[in-house]
Design an enzyme around this catalytic site. Structure first.
Site, PDB file in Angstrom:
ATOM      1  N   LEU A 111       0.811  -1.335   0.017  1.00 46.32           N
ATOM      2  CA  LEU A 111      -0.134  -0.045   0.139  1.00 46.32           C
ATOM      3  C   LEU A 111       0.768   1.401  -0.027  1.00 46.32           C
ATOM      4  CD1 LEU A 111      -2.537  -1.139   3.004  1.00 46.32           C
ATOM      5  CD2 LEU A 111      -2.696  -1.458   0.390  1.00 46.32           C
ATOM      6  N   HIS A 151      -0.374   6.431   8.129  1.00 47.27           N
ATOM      7  CA  HIS A 151       0.516   5.354   8.703  1.00 47.27           C
ATOM      8  C   HIS A 151       2.022   5.622   8.441  1.00 47.27           C
ATOM      9  CE1 HIS A 151       1.518   1.024   9.725  1.00 47.27           C
ATOM     10  NE2 HIS A 151       2.527   1.404   8.665  1.00 47.27           N
ATOM     11  N   GLU A 152       1.867   6.092   6.971  1.00 44.79           N
ATOM     12  CA  GLU A 152       3.673   6.277   6.317  1.00 44.79           C
ATOM     13  C   GLU A 152       4.042   7.535   6.895  1.00 44.79           C
ATOM     14  OE1 GLU A 152       4.604   3.574   5.124  1.00 44.79           O
ATOM     15  OE2 GLU A 152       2.856   2.591   4.546  1.00 44.79           O
ATOM     16  N   ASP A 171       7.692  -0.833  20.351  1.00 41.66           N
ATOM     17  CA  ASP A 171       7.665   0.349  19.379  1.00 41.66           C
ATOM     18  C   ASP A 171       8.244   1.536  20.015  1.00 41.66           C
ATOM     19  OD1 ASP A 171       5.862   0.769  21.386  1.00 41.66           O
ATOM     20  OD2 ASP A 171       4.256   1.286  20.067  1.00 41.66           O
ATOM     21  N   VAL A 173       7.598   3.150  22.596  1.00 42.33           N
ATOM     22  CA  VAL A 173       6.517   4.138  22.979  1.00 42.33           C
ATOM     23  C   VAL A 173       5.914   3.435  24.290  1.00 42.33           C
ATOM     24  CG1 VAL A 173       4.280   5.130  22.365  1.00 42.33           C
ATOM     25  CG2 VAL A 173       6.268   5.124  20.890  1.00 42.33           C
ATOM     26  N   THR A 176       1.661   2.861  24.665  1.00 41.96           N
ATOM     27  CA  THR A 176       0.957   1.882  23.560  1.00 41.96           C
ATOM     28  C   THR A 176       1.279   0.416  24.191  1.00 41.96           C
ATOM     29  OG1 THR A 176       3.153   1.607  22.254  1.00 41.96           O
ATOM     30  CG2 THR A 176       1.271   3.390  21.573  1.00 41.96           C
TER      31      THR A 176
HETATM   32  N1  ARG Z   1       3.252  -0.397   4.790  1.00 41.13           N
HETATM   33  C1  ARG Z   1       1.911  -0.904   4.878  1.00 41.13           C
HETATM   34  C2  ARG Z   1       1.488  -1.828   3.678  1.00 41.13           C
HETATM   35  O1  ARG Z   1       1.920  -1.562   2.799  1.00 41.13           O
HETATM   36  C3  ARG Z   1       0.909   0.158   4.996  1.00 41.13           C
HETATM   37  C4  ARG Z   1      -0.255  -0.197   5.828  1.00 41.13           C
HETATM   38  C5  ARG Z   1      -1.288   0.713   5.826  1.00 41.13           C
HETATM   39  N2  ARG Z   1      -2.451   0.482   6.534  1.00 41.13           N
HETATM   40  C6  ARG Z   1      -3.710   1.086   6.202  1.00 41.13           C
HETATM   41  N3  ARG Z   1      -4.723   0.382   6.847  1.00 41.13           N
HETATM   42  N4  ARG Z   1      -3.825   1.696   5.345  1.00 41.13           N
HETATM   43  O2  ARG Z   1       0.980  -2.883   4.089  1.00 41.13           O
HETATM   44 ZN    ZN Z   2       4.187   0.459   8.429  1.00 36.75          ZN
HETATM   45 CA    CA Z   3       4.494   0.380  23.634  1.00 38.53          CA
END
Ligand code: ARG
Ligand code: ZN
Ligand code: CA
Length: 239
Positions: A111, A151-152, A171, A173, A176
């Site tokens: 993604l 996320h990125e 992580d 942190v 969490t």
């Molecule tokens: N780097 C992750 C992937 O490509 C991104 C995940 C993003 N998650 C989302 N729900 N959009 O799998």
């Molecule tokens: Zn990631």
């Molecule tokens: Ca943690």
């Protein structure tokens, strides 16, 4: 840093098909999601479970669409080796002060991906597949709410995956909970871990792997980790 952090975003669109040459409307829908998610203005912020109300964060970063650059390249997929950031694609524009976002077809079900702070400026930024960018146009369910970029950008601001990329990993942190592993889909709440510490997993954190509609929060600890980058001499720049 006092006051609001502002990050200009340079969007680099690489397309072969007309569908991949996404509209400014779709790009702006992504900027809007980033501004909501990083300012606790997302409509699902109120869905954060009560046990996490004390840690859910308003990160306080604004993103401004700086410019959109477009280039036709006869390539069906770009992979994850940064080829899109080289002269074959589009090299980053002022990466030390701006966030470069590449939008292209990555392939292999990926993604998006990001570079952590401290890496080469020539490859700095985030990459999001055009089918998972923003909330309109070619944005595709269940990744059609712009959370791939959220996320990125989390990674770009030094956040690790909530499961620490290991079984009951860290992580770095404190607020969490430790997770067994990545979560997918939209887990039913509560989802329990068998790791030591708090047993209820924070599957709705942006740094897990759930579907877009399943994620809605960063924590105060993640906020502190991100904002520390903007201190004098830090790895990220704010206007
Ligand atoms: N780097 C992750 C992937 O490509 C991104 C995940 C993003 N998650 C989302 N729900 N959009 O799998
Ligand atoms: Zn990631
Ligand atoms: Ca943690």
């Amino acid at each position: 840093v006092n006051g609001q952090i502002v990050i200009p975003v340079v969007v680099n669109v690489l397309y072969r098909t007309t569908a991949e040459n996404i509209s400014v409307t779709q790009i702006q829908s992504q900027i809007d999601v980033l501004n909501k998610d990083f300012n606790a203005q997302n409509s699902d912020f109120s869905s954060v479970p009560t046990i996490f109300s004390g840690v859910k964060a308003n990160v306080g970063i604004r993103f401004e669409l700086d410019q959109v650059r477009r280039k036709y390249v006869n390539r069906t997929s770009w992979g994850t080796t940064d080829l899109m950031k080289k002269s074959t694609g589009l090299t980053p524009l002022t990466p030390t002060t701006k966030l470069n976002l590449w939008v292209c077809t990555i392939g292999n079900g990926i993604l998006g991906y990001a570079q952590f702070p401290g890496g080469s400026s020539s490859t700095d930024g985030v990459v999001v597949d055009s089918k998972y960018l923003g909330t309109t146009g070619t944005a595709t369910y269940p990744f059609n709410l712009g959370r791939t970029a959220t996320h990125e950008v989390g990674h770009w601001l030094n956040l690790r995956h909530i499961w620490g990329d290991a079984t009951c990993g860290t992580d770095l942190v404190a607020d969490t909970p430790t997770h067994n592993t990545a979560n997918y889909g939209v887990p039913t709440y509560p989802h329990y871990s068998t790791c030591s510490g708090s047993p209820v997993e924070m599957t709705m954190n942006y740094m897990d792997y759930t579907d877009d509609r399943g994620m809605n929060m960063f924590t105060n600890g993640q906020k502190t980790r991100m904002l520390s980058l903007f201190a004098a001499g830090g790895a990220r720049y704010s206007f």
